[in-house]
Structures are given as structure tokens and as C-alpha cells.
Scaffold this motif. Structure first.
Motif, PDB file in Angstrom:
ATOM      1  N   PRO A  37      -4.549  11.515  -5.795  1.00  9.26           N
ATOM      2  CA  PRO A  37      -4.192   9.572  -5.587  1.00  9.26           C
ATOM      3  C   PRO A  37      -3.965   9.180  -4.199  1.00  9.26           C
ATOM      4  O   PRO A  37      -4.329   8.207  -4.057  1.00  9.26           O
ATOM      5  N   LEU A  38      -3.133  10.238  -3.624  1.00  7.20           N
ATOM      6  CA  LEU A  38      -3.365  10.459  -2.129  1.00  7.20           C
ATOM      7  C   LEU A  38      -4.429  10.420  -1.405  1.00  7.20           C
ATOM      8  O   LEU A  38      -4.234   8.637  -0.659  1.00  7.20           O
ATOM      9  N   PHE A  39      -5.356  10.261  -1.963  1.00  3.72           N
ATOM     10  CA  PHE A  39      -6.871  10.423  -1.345  1.00  3.72           C
ATOM     11  C   PHE A  39      -7.564   9.107  -1.435  1.00  3.72           C
ATOM     12  O   PHE A  39      -7.925   8.272  -0.548  1.00  3.72           O
ATOM     13  N   ILE A  40      -7.397   8.674  -2.613  1.00  2.57           N
ATOM     14  CA  ILE A  40      -7.990   7.384  -2.931  1.00  2.57           C
ATOM     15  C   ILE A  40      -7.218   6.241  -2.664  1.00  2.57           C
ATOM     16  O   ILE A  40      -7.715   5.381  -2.559  1.00  2.57           O
ATOM     17  N   LEU A  41      -6.021   6.029  -3.458  1.00  8.02           N
ATOM     18  CA  LEU A  41      -5.284   4.948  -2.790  1.00  8.02           C
ATOM     19  C   LEU A  41      -5.090   4.722  -0.984  1.00  8.02           C
ATOM     20  O   LEU A  41      -5.026   3.776  -1.215  1.00  8.02           O
ATOM     21  N   GLY A  42      -4.931   6.260  -0.247  1.00 12.63           N
ATOM     22  CA  GLY A  42      -5.531   5.725   0.710  1.00 12.63           C
ATOM     23  C   GLY A  42      -6.418   5.559   1.293  1.00 12.63           C
ATOM     24  O   GLY A  42      -6.597   4.947   2.681  1.00 12.63           O
ATOM     25  N   LYS A  57       1.104  -1.121  -0.014  1.00 15.99           N
ATOM     26  CA  LYS A  57      -0.099   0.060  -0.007  1.00 15.99           C
ATOM     27  C   LYS A  57       1.240   1.368  -0.022  1.00 15.99           C
ATOM     28  O   LYS A  57       0.735   2.064  -0.480  1.00 15.99           O
ATOM     29  N   THR A  58       2.772   0.795   0.600  1.00 15.08           N
ATOM     30  CA  THR A  58       3.157   2.070   0.901  1.00 15.08           C
ATOM     31  C   THR A  58       3.115   3.079  -0.804  1.00 15.08           C
ATOM     32  O   THR A  58       3.274   4.143  -1.168  1.00 15.08           O
ATOM     33  N   LEU A  59       4.234   1.693  -1.574  1.00 19.37           N
ATOM     34  CA  LEU A  59       3.726   2.549  -2.302  1.00 19.37           C
ATOM     35  C   LEU A  59       3.556   2.413  -3.627  1.00 19.37           C
ATOM     36  O   LEU A  59       3.569   2.933  -4.760  1.00 19.37           O
ATOM     37  N   MET A 118      -8.744   3.216  -0.351  1.00 20.96           N
ATOM     38  CA  MET A 118      -9.698   1.859  -0.899  1.00 20.96           C
ATOM     39  C   MET A 118      -8.533   0.739  -1.276  1.00 20.96           C
ATOM     40  O   MET A 118      -7.079   1.209  -1.047  1.00 20.96           O
ATOM     41  N   GLU A 119      -8.251  -0.290  -0.612  1.00 21.42           N
ATOM     42  CA  GLU A 119      -7.659  -0.921  -1.151  1.00 21.42           C
ATOM     43  C   GLU A 119      -7.147  -1.499  -2.718  1.00 21.42           C
ATOM     44  O   GLU A 119      -6.772  -2.343  -2.770  1.00 21.42           O
ATOM     45  N   ARG A 120      -8.429  -1.859  -3.287  1.00 18.22           N
ATOM     46  CA  ARG A 120      -8.429  -1.929  -3.905  1.00 18.22           C
ATOM     47  C   ARG A 120      -9.245  -1.389  -5.066  1.00 18.22           C
ATOM     48  O   ARG A 120     -10.018  -0.363  -5.019  1.00 18.22           O
ATOM     49  N   PHE A 121      -8.987  -1.338  -6.516  1.00 18.92           N
ATOM     50  CA  PHE A 121      -9.021  -0.535  -7.944  1.00 18.92           C
ATOM     51  C   PHE A 121     -10.966  -0.490  -7.426  1.00 18.92           C
ATOM     52  O   PHE A 121     -11.129  -1.750  -7.856  1.00 18.92           O
ATOM     53  N   SER A 122     -11.132  -0.032  -7.397  1.00 18.55           N
ATOM     54  CA  SER A 122     -13.347   0.399  -7.587  1.00 18.55           C
ATOM     55  C   SER A 122     -13.295   1.681  -8.852  1.00 18.55           C
ATOM     56  O   SER A 122     -13.231   2.759  -8.052  1.00 18.55           O
ATOM     57  N   VAL A 138      -4.406   6.928 -13.210  1.00 27.23           N
ATOM     58  CA  VAL A 138      -3.003   6.342 -12.331  1.00 27.23           C
ATOM     59  C   VAL A 138      -3.387   5.680 -11.412  1.00 27.23           C
ATOM     60  O   VAL A 138      -2.724   4.349 -11.136  1.00 27.23           O
ATOM     61  N   CYS A 139      -4.222   5.263 -10.722  1.00 25.04           N
ATOM     62  CA  CYS A 139      -4.558   4.739  -9.617  1.00 25.04           C
ATOM     63  C   CYS A 139      -4.803   2.742 -10.189  1.00 25.04           C
ATOM     64  O   CYS A 139      -4.860   2.418  -9.855  1.00 25.04           O
ATOM     65  N   ALA A 140      -5.475   3.289 -11.604  1.00 32.63           N
ATOM     66  CA  ALA A 140      -5.795   1.567 -11.672  1.00 32.63           C
ATOM     67  C   ALA A 140      -3.969   1.529 -12.094  1.00 32.63           C
ATOM     68  O   ALA A 140      -3.870   0.316 -11.845  1.00 32.63           O
ATOM     69  N   PHE A 141      -3.186   1.771 -12.948  1.00 34.67           N
ATOM     70  CA  PHE A 141      -1.754   1.554 -12.582  1.00 34.67           C
ATOM     71  C   PHE A 141      -1.245   1.396 -12.265  1.00 34.67           C
ATOM     72  O   PHE A 141      -1.195   0.416 -11.583  1.00 34.67           O
ATOM     73  N   ALA A 142      -1.731   1.622 -10.579  1.00 29.41           N
ATOM     74  CA  ALA A 142      -1.049   1.671  -9.123  1.00 29.41           C
ATOM     75  C   ALA A 142      -1.460   0.680  -8.509  1.00 29.41           C
ATOM     76  O   ALA A 142      -0.499  -0.332  -7.819  1.00 29.41           O
ATOM     77  N   TYR A 143      -2.636   0.140  -8.635  1.00 32.69           N
ATOM     78  CA  TYR A 143      -3.393  -0.891  -8.333  1.00 32.69           C
ATOM     79  C   TYR A 143      -2.467  -2.228  -8.564  1.00 32.69           C
ATOM     80  O   TYR A 143      -2.394  -3.593  -8.560  1.00 32.69           O
ATOM     81  N   TRP A 144      -2.336  -2.066 -10.139  1.00 34.98           N
ATOM     82  CA  TRP A 144      -1.872  -3.217 -10.998  1.00 34.98           C
ATOM     83  C   TRP A 144      -0.243  -3.076 -10.846  1.00 34.98           C
ATOM     84  O   TRP A 144      -0.228  -4.766 -10.579  1.00 34.98           O
ATOM     85  N   LEU A 145       0.602  -2.440 -10.590  1.00 33.77           N
ATOM     86  CA  LEU A 145       1.801  -2.839 -10.076  1.00 33.77           C
ATOM     87  C   LEU A 145       2.276  -3.164  -8.651  1.00 33.77           C
ATOM     88  O   LEU A 145       3.444  -3.859  -8.142  1.00 33.77           O
ATOM     89  N   PHE A 146       0.586  -2.814  -8.311  1.00 35.89           N
ATOM     90  CA  PHE A 146       1.193  -3.318  -6.534  1.00 35.89           C
ATOM     91  C   PHE A 146      -0.461  -3.295  -6.056  1.00 35.89           C
ATOM     92  O   PHE A 146      -0.352  -2.834  -5.041  1.00 35.89           O
ATOM     93  N   PRO A 147       0.003  -4.694  -6.386  1.00 35.00           N
ATOM     94  CA  PRO A 147      -1.838  -5.188  -6.009  1.00 35.00           C
ATOM     95  C   PRO A 147      -1.628  -5.596  -4.381  1.00 35.00           C
ATOM     96  O   PRO A 147      -0.557  -5.919  -4.280  1.00 35.00           O
TER      97      PRO A 147
END
Length: 337
Positions: free
Chosen positions: A32-37, A2-4, A39-43, A137-146
Motif C-alpha cells: 500500500p505504501l508503494f501503490i498509494l504513494g 494523500k497522507t491520510l 498514484m493519486e487516484r485508484f487504478s 485495501v487501496c480501493a478502500f483507502a481511495y474511497w475514504l480519502f479521495p
């Protein structure tokens, strides 16, 4: 992971804002900070909700100002209804995000749109583009660091309400303070105090006096840490702050610890969020490579937020007690029945 994921999303947003020279590039980092922080998975549905909320709020606020700017009474009534709907929406977990974005973005647009020298259409379009890009950006981040499936638990924000009288009191408190901020920023020439306005709205998110007091402390601590990090970046880079690659690298390194805090509970997460905004806003808006640094902007940001937080807490305290006094007879009547 999640940090990565958060760190990558924020650094990628910073890179895009620098490459395309977005006027309000800090949104590309904070979204991205708000969304990725949260949600634990992409929605996709949640990201679409954010986009719809942003487009709807910016459009509505702009139309209200352009139509009723020379009719203060009508404008005040229309804005009051808009703020009331958003405050009510924040009382339910399913609509909290819509209400918060409406209150946060709406307050900013209402303030900016009242100044003739600010191109509000450019601000709106910039924010729309940033929000759309944020989905990728969020979708790519979840894909790289699931995240591992067993650990995927969404962090939903909720505002607990025990009784109808408490529900009314919390909505009234949020509405009163939001309208007070609207009137102050309409009357006073505070177009350069976006951070102060954002701090006022963030203090309202708990919708309670005790919660706002806690958020106030967190906001000041986080802002101080973020401003200190920004000043250190300036001092370390020195005359090389005009080098885009070095600036991106330095800011990315500085953001790392704050991104890590997003995974360490609500208090550290809130401090990290405030620190990130204090770090990125001056460095993406006031910094002009080879022309102007952001040191004085950093100092102004801390002082303006400190004053805004202190005054807002006082207003919330007064509003809380006044509302409780007004609702006390109704509460006593409800208990007797």
C-alpha cells in the motif's frame, strides 16, 4: 488527503497481517505504501499489473530454480535472460513497474528457493494473497480519502535515455549488478539478509551511477531513521510489546511521519520508504510476542544494509567505468558517422 490515505492503507495492512498471522506481513504494509504513494487516484489496471507481475515472477523464478538447481550453468543462463528482460523493461515508463517487480521479487524468490528449509510455495502464496488483498485495501483507502480531481496527477517513473549507447550502458549496468547479487546470494549463506538483497536491487532503480549514489545516501539515512523508530517502539512498550493492540497502535503512530514524507517530494519520499521498510520488517518477522523482541534484528538490519549499500556502490562504480570503457570505441564511431 494523500497522507491520510497512505497512513490508513499501511495501518490496515499491518492490522490484517497481525490478525491473519502472515509470515511475511511486511508486504501487506509496503505494497500500500508503494501503490498509494505513486498514484493519486485508484487504478484497477495498475493494481492488476502488479498482481500479474508478482504471480508471473514468483512462478517463473521458482520453476527455474527447481528445474535447474543442480545445473548451475543452465540456471545462470536462464536467470541472466530473466534479469536482462527485466532491466530492458525498466527503461520504459509503460513497462517500468513490470521490470522493477520482476527484478525485485525475482531476486528474492531466486535466493529463497535455493534453500531446502524454506517453503518457497508458502512464500509465493503468501505474497499472492497479500497482493490481492492490497487491491481492496487501496480501493478502500481511495474511497475514504479521495483526492480532488484538479490535483490528480499520476507520478510516473521514467528513466531518461538520450542515445542508444546510453540505453545499452544503463541496461548493462543494471544487468551486471543484478547478476553479481544473484551469484553472491547463491554461493554465500545469506538467507537471513533479505533486507540487504532488497537494498541492492533498490540501488539499481535509477540505472545510472549518479542516481545510485544518491539512492545509497537516501537508503542509509532512511534505514537509520526506521531502525531508530523501531527501537523506540520497543523501549516505549517495554514488557507490553506482547499486547497486539498496543503494538499495532505504537507502530501506526511511528509510521505516521514516514507516510507524511511520501507527499513531500522525491527525496523525502524515498527516505520515508526506506524508513518504513526498516521499521516494519523486523517488527513483523523477528518479533515474537511474549517470547522474543526485535532489538537485535533491528541492529543487524542496519549493519547489513550499510555493508550491502557500501559494497554495491563500489560494484556499480567499477561496472559503470568498465562498461563505459568497453562502449567508448562504439560511441566514437557513432559520433564520427
Amino acid at each position: 488527503m494523500k497522507t491520510l490515505r497512505i497512513w490508513f492503507g499501511c495501518s490496515m495492512g499491518l492490522a490484517l497481517s497481525m490478525v491473519f498471522d502472515w509470515s511475511y506481513g511486511f508486504f501487506a504494509i509496503m505494497l500500500p505504501l508503494f501503490i498509494l504513494g505513486k498514484m493519486e487516484r485508484f487504478s484497477l489496471a495498475a493494481n492488476i499489473l502488479v498482481l500479474v507481475s508478482v504471480v508471473w515472477t514468483t512462478t517463473l523464478a521458482t520453476i527455474l530454480v527447481q528445474m535447474f538447481q543442480f545445473h548451475p550453468v543452465i540456471l545462470s543462463v536462464a536467470v541472466g535472460l530473466m534479469m536482462l528482460v527485466n532491466c530492458i523493461a525498466m527503461m520504459k515508463p509503460s513497462t517500468y513497474l513490470f521490470g522493477f517487480i520482476g527484478l525485485f521479487v525475482g531476486s528474492i524468490v531466486l535466493s529463497f528457493a535455493s534453500y531446502d528449509f524454506i517453503d518457497i510455495e508458502d512464500f509465493n502464496i503468501n505474497l499472492w494473497v497479500t497482493t490481492v488483498v492490497n487491491i481492496g485495501v487501496c480501493a478502500f483507502a481511495y474511497w475514504l480519502f479521495p483526492e480532488r480531481t484538479s490535483q490528480c496527477v499520476d507520478n510516473q517513473v521514467s528513466t531518461p535515455v538520450k542515445k542508444d549507447i546510453d540505453y545499452i550502458a544503463q541496461v548493462a549496468l543494471g544487468w551486471v549488478v543484478a547478476m553479481a547479487a544473484f551469484f553472491v546470494f547463491q554461493v554465500a549463506n545469506l538467507y537471513d539478509s533479505l533486507s540487504a538483497l532488497a537494498s541492492i536491487i533498490i540501488l539499481l532503480t535509477p540505472m545510472t551511477l549518479a542516481g545510485s549514489m544518491g539512492v545509497a545516501k537516501i537508503r542509509i539515512i532512511g534505514t537509520g531513521l526506521g531502525c531508530l523508530a523501531g527501537a523506540m517502539v520497543q523501549l516505549i512498550l517495554g514488557k507490553w510489546f506482547g499486547n497486539g493492540v498496543l503494538l499495532w497502535l505504537a507502530l501506526t503512530i511511528a509510521m505516521g511521519w514516514f507516510c507524511h514524507w511520501q507527499t513531500k517530494g522525491q527525496i523525502k519520499s524515498a527516505i520515508g520508504f526506506s524508513a518504513m521498510s526498516a521499521l516494519t520488517v523486523p517488527m513483523t518477522t523477528s518479533l515474537v510476542p511474549e517470547q522474543q523482541d526485535a532489538f537485535f534484528s533491528i541492529l543487524y538490519r542496519f549493519s547489513s544494509i550499510f555493508v550491502a549499500v557500501a559494497l554495491t556502490v563500489m560494484v556499480i562504480w567499477v561496472a559503470h567505468h568498465c562498461i563505459r570503457e568497453c562502449l567508448l570505441p562504439a560511441k566514437s564511431l557513432t559520433q564520427s558517422n
